[in-house]
Write a protein that holds these residues in place. Sequence first.
Motif, PDB file in Angstrom:
ATOM      1  N   ALA A  10      43.985  43.478  27.626  1.00 47.00           N
ATOM      2  CA  ALA A  10      44.717  42.218  27.421  1.00 47.00           C
ATOM      3  C   ALA A  10      44.943  41.968  25.931  1.00 47.00           C
ATOM      4  CB  ALA A  10      43.960  41.064  28.057  1.00 47.00           C
ATOM      5  N   ARG A  11      43.926  42.223  25.119  1.00 44.68           N
ATOM      6  CA  ARG A  11      44.085  42.018  23.670  1.00 44.68           C
ATOM      7  C   ARG A  11      45.112  42.972  23.079  1.00 44.68           C
ATOM      8  NH1 ARG A  11      38.427  41.682  24.076  1.00 44.68           N
ATOM      9  NH2 ARG A  11      38.192  43.813  23.266  1.00 44.68           N
ATOM     10  N   ALA A  12      45.259  44.141  23.679  1.00 45.08           N
ATOM     11  CA  ALA A  12      46.189  45.149  23.161  1.00 45.08           C
ATOM     12  C   ALA A  12      47.596  44.998  23.721  1.00 45.08           C
ATOM     13  CB  ALA A  12      45.660  46.549  23.478  1.00 45.08           C
ATOM     14  N   ALA A  13      47.799  44.079  24.662  1.00 45.98           N
ATOM     15  CA  ALA A  13      49.111  43.922  25.288  1.00 45.98           C
ATOM     16  C   ALA A  13      50.145  43.449  24.275  1.00 45.98           C
ATOM     17  CB  ALA A  13      49.027  42.943  26.451  1.00 45.98           C
ATOM     18  N   ALA A  14      51.418  43.752  24.558  1.00 47.83           N
ATOM     19  CA  ALA A  14      52.506  43.454  23.621  1.00 47.83           C
ATOM     20  C   ALA A  14      52.728  41.958  23.445  1.00 47.83           C
ATOM     21  CB  ALA A  14      53.788  44.124  24.098  1.00 47.83           C
ATOM     22  N   THR A  15      52.510  41.184  24.492  1.00 45.53           N
ATOM     23  CA  THR A  15      52.725  39.738  24.430  1.00 45.53           C
ATOM     24  C   THR A  15      51.621  39.036  25.213  1.00 45.53           C
ATOM     25  OG1 THR A  15      54.060  39.649  26.448  1.00 45.53           O
ATOM     26  CG2 THR A  15      55.230  40.077  24.354  1.00 45.53           C
ATOM     27  N   PRO A  16      51.376  37.754  24.904  1.00 48.11           N
ATOM     28  CA  PRO A  16      50.409  37.009  25.716  1.00 48.11           C
ATOM     29  C   PRO A  16      50.790  36.948  27.192  1.00 48.11           C
ATOM     30  CG  PRO A  16      50.840  35.846  23.662  1.00 48.11           C
ATOM     31  CD  PRO A  16      51.835  36.970  23.747  1.00 48.11           C
ATOM     32  N   GLU A  17      52.091  36.867  27.469  1.00 49.99           N
ATOM     33  CA  GLU A  17      52.532  36.838  28.877  1.00 49.99           C
ATOM     34  C   GLU A  17      52.163  38.133  29.591  1.00 49.99           C
ATOM     35  OE1 GLU A  17      55.115  34.003  26.576  1.00 49.99           O
ATOM     36  OE2 GLU A  17      54.304  36.007  26.248  1.00 49.99           O
ATOM     37  N   ALA A  18      52.368  39.267  28.911  1.00 55.17           N
ATOM     38  CA  ALA A  18      52.009  40.562  29.502  1.00 55.17           C
ATOM     39  C   ALA A  18      50.510  40.665  29.674  1.00 55.17           C
ATOM     40  CB  ALA A  18      52.528  41.697  28.616  1.00 55.17           C
ATOM     41  N   ALA A  19      49.755  40.151  28.708  1.00 52.84           N
ATOM     42  CA  ALA A  19      48.297  40.166  28.802  1.00 52.84           C
ATOM     43  C   ALA A  19      47.823  39.354  30.001  1.00 52.84           C
ATOM     44  CB  ALA A  19      47.692  39.613  27.517  1.00 52.84           C
ATOM     45  N   HIS A  20      48.456  38.206  30.215  1.00 49.07           N
ATOM     46  CA  HIS A  20      48.061  37.334  31.322  1.00 49.07           C
ATOM     47  C   HIS A  20      48.370  37.983  32.666  1.00 49.07           C
ATOM     48  CE1 HIS A  20      48.404  33.531  33.805  1.00 49.07           C
ATOM     49  NE2 HIS A  20      47.222  33.398  33.247  1.00 49.07           N
ATOM     50  N   ALA A  21      49.527  38.632  32.775  1.00 46.63           N
ATOM     51  CA  ALA A  21      49.878  39.320  34.020  1.00 46.63           C
ATOM     52  C   ALA A  21      48.885  40.437  34.315  1.00 46.63           C
ATOM     53  CB  ALA A  21      51.297  39.880  33.922  1.00 46.63           C
ATOM     54  N   LEU A  22      48.511  41.183  33.292  1.00 46.49           N
ATOM     55  CA  LEU A  22      47.540  42.256  33.449  1.00 46.49           C
ATOM     56  C   LEU A  22      46.192  41.685  33.882  1.00 46.49           C
ATOM     57  CD1 LEU A  22      47.052  45.155  30.915  1.00 46.49           C
ATOM     58  CD2 LEU A  22      45.080  43.904  31.752  1.00 46.49           C
ATOM     59  N   TRP A  23      45.789  40.593  33.246  1.00 45.65           N
ATOM     60  CA  TRP A  23      44.511  39.940  33.555  1.00 45.65           C
ATOM     61  C   TRP A  23      44.474  39.444  35.002  1.00 45.65           C
ATOM     62  CZ3 TRP A  23      43.652  34.515  34.296  1.00 45.65           C
ATOM     63  CH2 TRP A  23      42.309  34.094  34.198  1.00 45.65           C
ATOM     64  N   ARG A  24      45.555  38.820  35.444  1.00 48.93           N
ATOM     65  CA  ARG A  24      45.602  38.331  36.816  1.00 48.93           C
ATOM     66  C   ARG A  24      45.508  39.484  37.817  1.00 48.93           C
ATOM     67  NH1 ARG A  24      50.456  34.101  37.642  1.00 48.93           N
ATOM     68  NH2 ARG A  24      49.567  34.178  39.751  1.00 48.93           N
ATOM     69  N   GLU A  25      46.262  40.526  37.552  1.00 50.90           N
ATOM     70  CA  GLU A  25      46.252  41.684  38.454  1.00 50.90           C
ATOM     71  C   GLU A  25      44.863  42.316  38.493  1.00 50.90           C
ATOM     72  OE1 GLU A  25      48.489  46.032  38.957  1.00 50.90           O
ATOM     73  OE2 GLU A  25      49.049  44.663  37.323  1.00 50.90           O
ATOM     74  N   GLY A  26      44.248  42.463  37.320  1.00 53.23           N
ATOM     75  CA  GLY A  26      42.937  43.089  37.256  1.00 53.23           C
ATOM     76  C   GLY A  26      41.860  42.283  37.952  1.00 53.23           C
ATOM     77  N   ARG A  27      41.875  40.972  37.759  1.00 56.97           N
ATOM     78  CA  ARG A  27      40.864  40.134  38.410  1.00 56.97           C
ATOM     79  C   ARG A  27      41.071  40.074  39.925  1.00 56.97           C
ATOM     80  NH1 ARG A  27      37.519  36.568  36.548  1.00 56.97           N
ATOM     81  NH2 ARG A  27      38.319  34.800  37.768  1.00 56.97           N
ATOM     82  N   ASP A  28      42.324  40.025  40.366  1.00 60.22           N
ATOM     83  CA  ASP A  28      42.578  40.062  41.803  1.00 60.22           C
ATOM     84  C   ASP A  28      42.013  41.335  42.425  1.00 60.22           C
ATOM     85  OD1 ASP A  28      43.842  37.611  41.877  1.00 60.22           O
ATOM     86  OD2 ASP A  28      45.872  38.426  41.858  1.00 60.22           O
ATOM     87  N   ALA A  29      42.210  42.463  41.741  1.00 58.49           N
ATOM     88  CA  ALA A  29      41.713  43.740  42.260  1.00 58.49           C
ATOM     89  C   ALA A  29      40.191  43.755  42.309  1.00 58.49           C
ATOM     90  CB  ALA A  29      42.238  44.891  41.405  1.00 58.49           C
ATOM     91  N   LEU A  30      39.555  43.238  41.275  1.00 56.94           N
ATOM     92  CA  LEU A  30      38.095  43.203  41.260  1.00 56.94           C
ATOM     93  C   LEU A  30      37.563  42.318  42.390  1.00 56.94           C
ATOM     94  CD1 LEU A  30      37.356  42.961  37.428  1.00 56.94           C
ATOM     95  CD2 LEU A  30      36.598  44.784  38.952  1.00 56.94           C
ATOM     96  N   PHE A  31      38.137  41.135  42.538  1.00 55.61           N
ATOM     97  CA  PHE A  31      37.659  40.225  43.584  1.00 55.61           C
ATOM     98  C   PHE A  31      37.882  40.819  44.974  1.00 55.61           C
ATOM     99  CE2 PHE A  31      36.946  37.182  40.390  1.00 55.61           C
ATOM    100  CZ  PHE A  31      36.333  36.065  40.936  1.00 55.61           C
ATOM    101  N   ALA A  32      38.977  41.541  45.141  1.00 66.75           N
ATOM    102  CA  ALA A  32      39.322  42.058  46.469  1.00 66.75           C
ATOM    103  C   ALA A  32      38.517  43.280  46.863  1.00 66.75           C
ATOM    104  CB  ALA A  32      40.812  42.386  46.522  1.00 66.75           C
ATOM    105  N   THR A  33      38.171  44.133  45.895  1.00 66.16           N
ATOM    106  CA  THR A  33      37.637  45.452  46.255  1.00 66.16           C
ATOM    107  C   THR A  33      36.283  45.798  45.670  1.00 66.16           C
ATOM    108  OG1 THR A  33      38.727  46.570  44.380  1.00 66.16           O
ATOM    109  CG2 THR A  33      40.005  46.318  46.411  1.00 66.16           C
ATOM    110  N   HIS A  34      35.832  45.100  44.661  1.00 65.48           N
ATOM    111  CA  HIS A  34      34.623  45.544  43.966  1.00 65.48           C
ATOM    112  C   HIS A  34      33.359  45.101  44.710  1.00 65.48           C
ATOM    113  CE1 HIS A  34      31.740  46.312  40.738  1.00 65.48           C
ATOM    114  NE2 HIS A  34      32.688  47.085  40.210  1.00 65.48           N
TER     115      HIS A  34
END
Length: 210
Positions: free
Chosen positions: A30-54
């Motif tokens: 997220a810190r390395a993402a090109a924009t805060p919006e891209a970082a947020h989208a990545l963060w949402r996707e990543g947390r959804d995956a963790l909650f769903a499958t981990h």
Amino acid sequence: MTQTETADRVRSTLATVDWRRRTFDLYRRARAAATPEAAHALWREGRDALFATHPASPLLPEDAAGFTTLPVPDYDPAWRFRLRIEEAAPQALDVETGTDGVVHFDRLGTVQVPGVGSLDVWSHGGYAGGLFVPVKDAGAGRPGGTYGGGRYLLDTIKGSDLGGVDGELVLDFNFAYNPSCAYDPAWACPLAPPGNTVPVAIPVGERYGS
């Protein structure tokens, strides 16, 4: 302790380690993402995956069965701030967590958030150090609002860190998230103290309930 209990404890501990490893990596990306919006989208996707499958997901089995996505509104750039840590009188906070025993925090300073108010910035008193910034807003505990005990903006000891240098912190309320105890009462989490309670509703970040 029986062999089965030992094996279960090892499995649970390793799952928690992997959860934290993946969380650190998620925020790194997220810190390395090109924009805060891209970082947020990545963060949402990543947390959804963790909650769903981990295996260390804090969701209870009955909640995991119908889980699709965490309730997080679209990104709003007006809620991203780069703020300088200002001096504040020393203050200590000891939190009984049950799972981790008593966790000690020392107030490092405060940040002044435009349109929101003052938030205390805490340093972890344990050997690992780090920063901790929770926030409890006016929507806490209300229908369609936020978790009653408040949410976390930063908890660097567990990887949630959006950056900041030279006495400043990046605080982006779009990334505010619920502690694990919001989903599983077996967890006892440090909640927002009075210095991290603000009188305005914050419409971004992870919501709670329906």
